[in-house]
Structures are given as structure tokens and as C-alpha cells.
Scaffold this motif. Sequence first.
Motif, PDB file in Angstrom:
ATOM      1  N   ASP A 114       0.824  -1.173   0.344  1.00 42.21           N
ATOM      2  CA  ASP A 114      -0.147   0.170  -0.040  1.00 42.21           C
ATOM      3  C   ASP A 114       0.975   1.160  -0.044  1.00 42.21           C
ATOM      4  OD1 ASP A 114      -1.564   2.505   1.317  1.00 42.21           O
ATOM      5  OD2 ASP A 114      -3.199   0.942   1.532  1.00 42.21           O
ATOM      6  N   PRO A 115       0.747   2.256  -0.965  1.00 45.69           N
ATOM      7  CA  PRO A 115       1.666   3.519  -1.137  1.00 45.69           C
ATOM      8  C   PRO A 115       1.677   4.186   0.459  1.00 45.69           C
ATOM      9  CG  PRO A 115      -0.108   3.440  -2.645  1.00 45.69           C
ATOM     10  CD  PRO A 115      -0.544   2.260  -1.744  1.00 45.69           C
ATOM     11  N   ALA A 116       0.861   4.298   1.416  1.00 47.06           N
ATOM     12  CA  ALA A 116       0.657   4.777   2.697  1.00 47.06           C
ATOM     13  C   ALA A 116       1.606   3.997   3.709  1.00 47.06           C
ATOM     14  CB  ALA A 116      -0.758   4.874   3.206  1.00 47.06           C
ATOM     15  N   LEU A 117       2.088   2.806   3.196  1.00 45.44           N
ATOM     16  CA  LEU A 117       2.905   1.919   4.027  1.00 45.44           C
ATOM     17  C   LEU A 117       4.429   2.383   3.935  1.00 45.44           C
ATOM     18  CD1 LEU A 117       1.068  -1.371   4.235  1.00 45.44           C
ATOM     19  CD2 LEU A 117       0.846   0.478   5.762  1.00 45.44           C
ATOM     20  N   LEU A 118       5.197   2.728   4.677  1.00 43.18           N
ATOM     21  CA  LEU A 118       6.722   3.180   4.710  1.00 43.18           C
ATOM     22  C   LEU A 118       7.569   2.044   4.893  1.00 43.18           C
ATOM     23  CD1 LEU A 118       6.290   6.955   6.035  1.00 43.18           C
ATOM     24  CD2 LEU A 118       6.085   6.185   3.554  1.00 43.18           C
ATOM     25  N   VAL A 119       7.072   1.417   6.074  1.00 47.31           N
ATOM     26  CA  VAL A 119       8.213   0.244   6.616  1.00 47.31           C
ATOM     27  C   VAL A 119       7.559  -0.833   6.501  1.00 47.31           C
ATOM     28  CG1 VAL A 119       9.227  -0.194   8.742  1.00 47.31           C
ATOM     29  CG2 VAL A 119       8.977   2.203   8.272  1.00 47.31           C
ATOM     30  N   GLU A 120       8.175  -2.046   6.608  1.00 50.12           N
ATOM     31  CA  GLU A 120       7.692  -3.459   6.744  1.00 50.12           C
ATOM     32  C   GLU A 120       8.945  -4.119   7.571  1.00 50.12           C
ATOM     33  OE1 GLU A 120       6.162  -7.465   4.289  1.00 50.12           O
ATOM     34  OE2 GLU A 120       5.827  -5.593   3.572  1.00 50.12           O
ATOM     35  N   ILE A 121       8.536  -4.937   8.451  1.00 51.18           N
ATOM     36  CA  ILE A 121       9.742  -5.639   9.465  1.00 51.18           C
ATOM     37  C   ILE A 121       9.391  -7.103   9.467  1.00 51.18           C
ATOM     38  CG2 ILE A 121      10.826  -5.542  11.607  1.00 51.18           C
ATOM     39  CD1 ILE A 121      10.057  -2.858  11.760  1.00 51.18           C
ATOM     40  N   GLU A 122      10.350  -7.908   9.417  1.00 47.50           N
ATOM     41  CA  GLU A 122      10.272  -9.325   9.868  1.00 47.50           C
ATOM     42  C   GLU A 122      11.093  -9.545  10.996  1.00 47.50           C
ATOM     43  OE1 GLU A 122      12.227 -11.347   6.377  1.00 47.50           O
ATOM     44  OE2 GLU A 122      10.505 -11.229   5.095  1.00 47.50           O
ATOM     45  N   ALA A 123      10.959 -10.738  11.684  1.00 51.44           N
ATOM     46  CA  ALA A 123      11.619 -10.783  12.825  1.00 51.44           C
ATOM     47  C   ALA A 123      11.544 -12.444  12.835  1.00 51.44           C
ATOM     48  CB  ALA A 123      10.797 -10.425  14.150  1.00 51.44           C
ATOM     49  N   ASP A 124      12.735 -12.872  13.619  1.00 55.08           N
ATOM     50  CA  ASP A 124      13.119 -14.257  13.707  1.00 55.08           C
ATOM     51  C   ASP A 124      13.467 -14.364  15.282  1.00 55.08           C
ATOM     52  OD1 ASP A 124      12.777 -15.192  11.133  1.00 55.08           O
ATOM     53  OD2 ASP A 124      14.836 -14.694  10.692  1.00 55.08           O
ATOM     54  N   ALA A 125      12.950 -15.354  15.977  1.00 53.31           N
ATOM     55  CA  ALA A 125      13.082 -15.592  17.245  1.00 53.31           C
ATOM     56  C   ALA A 125      13.660 -17.110  17.748  1.00 53.31           C
ATOM     57  CB  ALA A 125      11.927 -15.138  18.304  1.00 53.31           C
ATOM     58  N   PHE A 126      14.578 -17.115  18.763  1.00 50.84           N
ATOM     59  CA  PHE A 126      14.844 -18.365  19.266  1.00 50.84           C
ATOM     60  C   PHE A 126      14.621 -18.456  20.691  1.00 50.84           C
ATOM     61  CE2 PHE A 126      17.876 -21.716  20.937  1.00 50.84           C
ATOM     62  CZ  PHE A 126      17.340 -22.819  20.068  1.00 50.84           C
ATOM     63  N   ILE A 127      13.731 -19.225  21.039  1.00 46.79           N
ATOM     64  CA  ILE A 127      13.331 -19.576  22.524  1.00 46.79           C
ATOM     65  C   ILE A 127      14.318 -20.324  23.449  1.00 46.79           C
ATOM     66  CG2 ILE A 127      11.519 -19.907  24.362  1.00 46.79           C
ATOM     67  CD1 ILE A 127       9.665 -19.426  22.092  1.00 46.79           C
ATOM     68  N   VAL A 128      15.286 -19.711  24.058  1.00 48.71           N
ATOM     69  CA  VAL A 128      16.239 -20.404  24.775  1.00 48.71           C
ATOM     70  C   VAL A 128      15.825 -21.315  25.881  1.00 48.71           C
ATOM     71  CG1 VAL A 128      18.500 -20.318  26.231  1.00 48.71           C
ATOM     72  CG2 VAL A 128      18.132 -18.332  24.326  1.00 48.71           C
ATOM     73  N   GLY A 129      16.207 -22.363  25.890  1.00 46.97           N
ATOM     74  CA  GLY A 129      15.734 -23.533  26.716  1.00 46.97           C
ATOM     75  C   GLY A 129      14.787 -24.389  26.263  1.00 46.97           C
ATOM     76  N   GLU A 130      14.177 -24.134  25.381  1.00 41.86           N
ATOM     77  CA  GLU A 130      12.981 -24.935  24.398  1.00 41.86           C
ATOM     78  C   GLU A 130      13.942 -25.921  23.960  1.00 41.86           C
ATOM     79  OE1 GLU A 130       9.756 -24.878  24.116  1.00 41.86           O
ATOM     80  OE2 GLU A 130       9.927 -23.409  25.762  1.00 41.86           O
ATOM     81  N   ALA A 131      13.363 -27.144  23.779  1.00 37.63           N
ATOM     82  CA  ALA A 131      14.152 -28.496  23.136  1.00 37.63           C
ATOM     83  C   ALA A 131      14.099 -28.270  21.561  1.00 37.63           C
ATOM     84  CB  ALA A 131      13.245 -29.686  23.355  1.00 37.63           C
ATOM     85  N   GLU A 132      15.236 -28.656  20.913  1.00 33.03           N
ATOM     86  CA  GLU A 132      15.094 -28.541  19.455  1.00 33.03           C
ATOM     87  C   GLU A 132      14.086 -29.410  18.813  1.00 33.03           C
ATOM     88  OE1 GLU A 132      16.652 -27.066  16.583  1.00 33.03           O
ATOM     89  OE2 GLU A 132      17.623 -25.643  17.711  1.00 33.03           O
TER      90      GLU A 132
END
Length: 132
Positions: A114-132
Motif C-alpha cells: 500500500d503506498p501509505a505504508l513506509l516500513v515493513e519488518i520481519e523478525a526471527d526468534a529463538f526461545i532459549v531453553g526450549e528443546a530442538e
Amino acid sequence: MTRQNHNGGSPWEPVVGYSRAVRVGPHVHVAGTTAIDSDGQPVAPGDPYAQTRHILLRIETALAAVGATLGDVVRTRIFTVDIGAWEAIGRAHGEVFGQIRPAATMVEVRRLIDPALLVEIEADAFIVGEAE
């Protein structure tokens, strides 16, 4: 390992066929997120700082929905239609992630959905202590 999908309510999710966030084990991936409200309308047109803050709140909500926090974020990717606004965007990002300090990238793109949108962000997280 189970897969958990979270629908964030974007009008584009069912059309394009994606989830706002996906968690598999300790890994969480948040899709490109823009500054839209619950009706799918752009928030703060013309204000990259306000849009970035809104986006980061939406990302925080998506993370929480799958059991993660902003503190678990290890990477962000920021796309903007005006790299000249990097300081405003970076200031908003720094206010949220200043102590967390994920790896981050910011690049200029030609346009967003959309032309009114100036920014888009992706994020990756890793939850420490969780089993693989």
C-alpha cells in the motif's frame, strides 16, 4: 516437533496464504509486518517512526501468541521505501531492541503493498531453553 501457526488478522493473510507467525520448536518466524490497524487501514501515513513503533507492537503480539517475547528475537529485517528515514526508523527499533540487540538489516525497497505504508519488518526468534 509441532508446528504452531498464528493468524494476526491481516486482510492479506488468507488471500496470500501465510501466517503472521510460525513456531516450530524453539524457532519463531514473524512474517513481514506493516503498520495497519484492525480494519486493514494504514496507521500514521507519512510517519516512519510511528509506523515502526506500531509494527513492533504487532510483532510483540504475534510473538506472545506463540509463546515468545521480544527478548527472544535474534534477527530483524527492516524494509523501507525511503532509506533517508533510517534515523527515525532506527530510533524506534532501538527503543524496543536497545538492550536485546538482535542482528538487524535495513534496506530500501521500491514500494510496499500500500503506498501509505513506509516500513515493513520481519523478525526471527529463538526461545532459549526450549528443546530442538
